[in-house]
Design an enzyme around this catalytic site. Structure first.
Site, PDB file in Angstrom:
ATOM      1  N   LYS A  13       0.848  -1.203   0.000  1.00 19.93           N
ATOM      2  CA  LYS A  13       0.000   0.000   0.000  1.00 19.93           C
ATOM      3  C   LYS A  13       0.883   1.253   0.000  1.00 19.93           C
ATOM      4  O   LYS A  13       1.913   1.252  -0.658  1.00 19.93           O
ATOM      5  CB  LYS A  13      -0.978  -0.047   1.166  1.00 19.93           C
ATOM      6  CG  LYS A  13      -1.733  -1.387   1.204  1.00 19.93           C
ATOM      7  CD  LYS A  13      -2.907  -1.405   2.102  1.00 19.93           C
ATOM      8  CE  LYS A  13      -3.552  -2.792   2.035  1.00 19.93           C
ATOM      9  NZ  LYS A  13      -4.794  -2.898   2.752  1.00 19.93           N
ATOM     10  N   GLU A 100      -9.616  -0.510  -1.933  1.00 16.23           N
ATOM     11  CA  GLU A 100      -9.260   0.865  -1.540  1.00 16.23           C
ATOM     12  C   GLU A 100      -9.306   1.804  -2.749  1.00 16.23           C
ATOM     13  O   GLU A 100      -9.621   2.982  -2.606  1.00 16.23           O
ATOM     14  CB  GLU A 100      -7.885   0.868  -0.847  1.00 16.23           C
ATOM     15  CG  GLU A 100      -7.988   0.294   0.554  1.00 16.23           C
ATOM     16  CD  GLU A 100      -6.729  -0.358   1.079  1.00 16.23           C
ATOM     17  OE1 GLU A 100      -5.641  -0.122   0.529  1.00 16.23           O
ATOM     18  OE2 GLU A 100      -6.844  -1.137   2.049  1.00 16.23           O
ATOM     19  N   GLY A 176      -7.457  -5.052   6.792  1.00 17.21           N
ATOM     20  CA  GLY A 176      -6.871  -4.150   7.783  1.00 17.21           C
ATOM     21  C   GLY A 176      -7.637  -4.073   9.095  1.00 17.21           C
ATOM     22  O   GLY A 176      -7.409  -3.171   9.899  1.00 17.21           O
ATOM     23  N   SER A 215      -6.554  -9.382   6.358  1.00 21.18           N
ATOM     24  CA  SER A 215      -6.039  -9.697   7.702  1.00 21.18           C
ATOM     25  C   SER A 215      -5.364 -11.070   7.764  1.00 21.18           C
ATOM     26  O   SER A 215      -5.505 -11.812   8.744  1.00 21.18           O
ATOM     27  CB  SER A 215      -7.145  -9.584   8.755  1.00 21.18           C
ATOM     28  OG  SER A 215      -7.610  -8.256   8.852  1.00 21.18           O
TER      29      SER A 215
HETATM   30  P1  PGA Z   1      -4.536  -6.601   5.082  1.00 22.96           P
HETATM   31  O1  PGA Z   1      -4.718  -6.018   3.610  1.00 22.96           O
HETATM   32  O2  PGA Z   1      -3.726  -7.860   4.983  1.00 22.96           O
HETATM   33  O3  PGA Z   1      -3.814  -5.502   5.843  1.00 22.96           O
HETATM   34  O4  PGA Z   1      -5.898  -6.860   5.633  1.00 22.96           O
HETATM   35  C1  PGA Z   1      -4.931  -6.893   2.524  1.00 22.96           C
HETATM   36  C2  PGA Z   1      -5.098  -6.089   1.265  1.00 22.96           C
HETATM   37  O5  PGA Z   1      -5.660  -4.993   1.299  1.00 22.96           O
HETATM   38  O6  PGA Z   1      -4.679  -6.526   0.181  1.00 22.96           O
END
Ligand code: PGA
Length: 266
Positions: A13, A100, A176, A215
């Protein structure tokens, strides 16, 4: 049929803050990635400005490099954008349709479809993300939402692109939040994704790999990659911690896997 070598894709990200920190993170993940390269495919997705410094670290290794987004036009008056054509040749991968992007930047299914098609046309491997929002999950609409996103995202994707296409199932409420999806839910949804892929792409749809994301960490990664239908994971937060991501690589490497034709049983 799951791929014999699962994929762990690290979506950094908008992190880390400097080129030095990005190169260091890539370098710290390398030992585990190299040690287990025969059993786990690893790809890193840094922000655009860190692609080059990370590429230098990864040079000569089997670790893949990719961008987190792309534009569908090759070039032109699109201030702030980076095209798939610009990434092709030195990046291996691109992610399209991450939730996102859809939520914060207004990307709709049509834009995601054009990005997926442009990535494949440029010769990149494409991770196409789909996932339902919390209220859709609660209302039991996961299947309908995923099918709509996937069918729309595949518009313009030629069947023969199947081998270079990966679909990531990422429930928005699991990203997240520390609320990773129940593996049964993930497995059922991945099953639906597989059926839809074959329906849209025909036989080549069977070659598309399907990941889970949301997650995922070292403690739960095996419960997804161990599913008979799951080909790996798209990892966000946990991929920013080199020690944790390295443990994840080792966990996945330790899972039993199907032995592909021509490979020797271990
Ligand atoms: P995360 O994000 O592992 O922090 O939940 C996964 C993603 O957005 O690809």
């Amino acid at each position: 049929m799951p791929a014999s070598r699962p994929l762990l894709a690290a979506n950094w990200k908008m992190n880390p803050l400097s080129a030095g920190a990005a190169a260091e993170l890539a370098g710290d993940v390398l030992p585990a990635a190299r040690e287990h390269a025969g059993r786990v495919e690893v790809a890193l997705f840094p922000p655009f400005p860190w692609l080059l410094p990370v590429a230098r670290v990864l040079e000569g290794t089997e670790v893949g490099l990719g961008a987190q987004d792309c534009h569908w036009e090759a070039s032109g008056a699109f201030t702030g954008e980076v095209s798939a054509a610009m990434l092709a040749g030195w990046c291996d991968w691109v992610i399209v349709g991450h939730s996102e992007r859809r939520i914060h930047f207004g990307e709709d299914d049509g834009m995601v479809a054009r990005k997926a098609a442009a990535g494949l046309a440029a010769g990149l491997d494409v991770i196409l993300c789909v996932g339902e929002r919390e209220e859709e999950f609660v209302d039991g609409r996961t299947g309908a939402v995923i099918e709509r996103q996937l069918r729309a995202g595949l518009e313009g994707v030629e069947a023969r692109g199947g081998r270079r296409l990966v679909v990531a199932y990422e429930p928005v409420w699991a990203i997240g939040t520390g609320r990773n999806a129940d593996p049964d839910h993930a497995g059922r949804t991945i099953g639906l994704i597989r059926r839809t892929l074959v329906d849209v792409l025909g036989r080549p749809g069977q070659e598309v790999r399907v990941l889970y994301g949301g997650s995922v960490n070292a403690a739960n990664v095996a419960s997804y990659v161990g599913l008979p239908t799951c080909d790996g994971c798209l990892v966000g937060g946990a991929s920013l911690k080199a020690a944790e991501f390295s443990r994840m690589i080792a966990e996945v490497a330790a899972l039993p896997r199907a032995v592909a034709a021509g490979e020797e049983a271990e």
